[in-house]
Write an enzyme that holds these catalytic residues in place. Structure first.
Site: not given
Ligand code: PMV
Length: 309
Positions: A97, A103-104, A148
């Site tokens: 999703p 991490g999509s 990610d």
């Molecule tokens: O992509 P997400 O929603 O898992 O967010 C990544 C994690 C954050 O720490 C919020 C941002 C980052 O760049 O590390």
């Protein structure tokens, strides 16, 4: 025809603080994947994104906004692989999703680079894949920490600190994570920017929160390596209210965390950028179904249980 895929990911602890130099832990979620096929033929290098309902011939005019980072990644990867532009059809599909902290975007990017490399019979190492994807991620995120695409490119649990080589974690005892999608889209870039503004207004308070989160992550690394799951769960429980203090939780995420705990989860917290997206809960084999069903009862649109080993 060549085929490549990449997993989703979940941040176990440390999101947001990781943007400001603190460590974080992330794990791959192997049963949710982005997939790419690369077939010779067609006209030019055509990119088809099934989920977005868009198609674009690379190099011909401006791509639709949502395809821009992927088209840029196709260009940079083709250059990296030698600069040829044969007729190719690249099809991207993802079961992950979008904008839920799983991490999509990074998974699609990693699968895309691997698919193109496979077409040229090349095997890129995770570091090369990671470096190519970083640019595309910057487009999605603004100022991504890099966690990610690193966990997704390596496909292993990592302890990550900005600007340093990732450390691979030896999981002392395999564990189960229930992941619940709140159904609320939350674009990471916007939430990260909000946190940045709040931290600029109250630097001392935010720096203290980031530090406190970083200390939990260091303890969690030990707990995970030593297979101390009760300890790990407790640390996740402590991370969640700190994320709420940063301003990235929401009543529905708090409700999901409470429901998971009430149903017997060892620990629970929001995961990813927050404000929407997912909650993760550390569960035992005996109560995985009970926790998953409590999460659905609290309004989760999708739940999966994944093993981390
Ligand atoms: O992509 P997400 O929603 O898992 O967010 C990544 C994690 C954050 O720490 C919020 C941002 C980052 O760049 O590390």
């Amino acid at each position: 025809m060549k085929f490549a895929s990449a997993p989703a990911k979940a941040i176990l602890l440390g999101e947001h603080a990781v943007v400001y130099g603190q460590p974080a832990i992330a794990v791959p979620v192997t049963q949710l994947r982005a997939k790419v096929t690369v077939e010779p033929g067609g006209e030019g290098v055509r990119l088809i994104a099934r989920d977005l309902g868009h198609s674009h011939i690379v190099g011909e005019g401006s791509p639709p906004e949502s395809l821009k980072p992927l088209v840029a990644l196709v260009e940079s990867t083709l250059d990296y692989l030698g600069g040829e532009r044969p007729a190719l059809t690249i099809t991207v599909e993802s079961a992950i999703p979008i904008a839920r902290g799983l991490g999509s975007g990074a998974a699609v990017s990693v699968a895309l680079v691997r698919g193109l490399a496979a077409h040229w019979e090349r095997r890129l190492d995770p570091q090369e894949v990671s470096a190519l994807v970083y640019e595309a991620e910057r487009f999605h995120h603004g100022t991504p920490s890099g966690i990610d695409h690193t966990v997704i490119a390596y496909g292993r649990p990592i302890y990550f600190q900005r600007g340093q080589e990732p450390q691979f974690l030896r999981v002392g005892r395999p564990f189960l994570l229930a992941i619940a999608d709140s159904g609320v889209e939350s674009p990471t870039k916007a939430v990260v920017e909000e946190v940045r503004q709040a931290r600029d207004r109250e630097p001392r308070r935010y720096e203290a929160l980031f530090k406190e989160i970083g200390a939990l992550v260091q303890e969690a690394k030990k707990a995970l390596e030593e297979g101390e799951l009760d300890r790990l769960g407790h640390l996740m429980d402590r991370n969640h209210p700190l994320l709420r203090d940063l301003g990235v939780s929401s009543p529905s995420l708090d409700g999901l965390v409470r429901a998971a705990k009430k149903a017997g989860a060892i620990g629970a917290k929001l995961s990813g950028a927050g404000q929407g997206g997912c909650v993760i809960a550390l569960v035992r084999e005996e109560n995985r179904e009970e926790v998953a069903s409590a999460l659905r009862g609290e309004g989760a649109q999708m739940t999966i249980v994944t093993e981390v080993s």
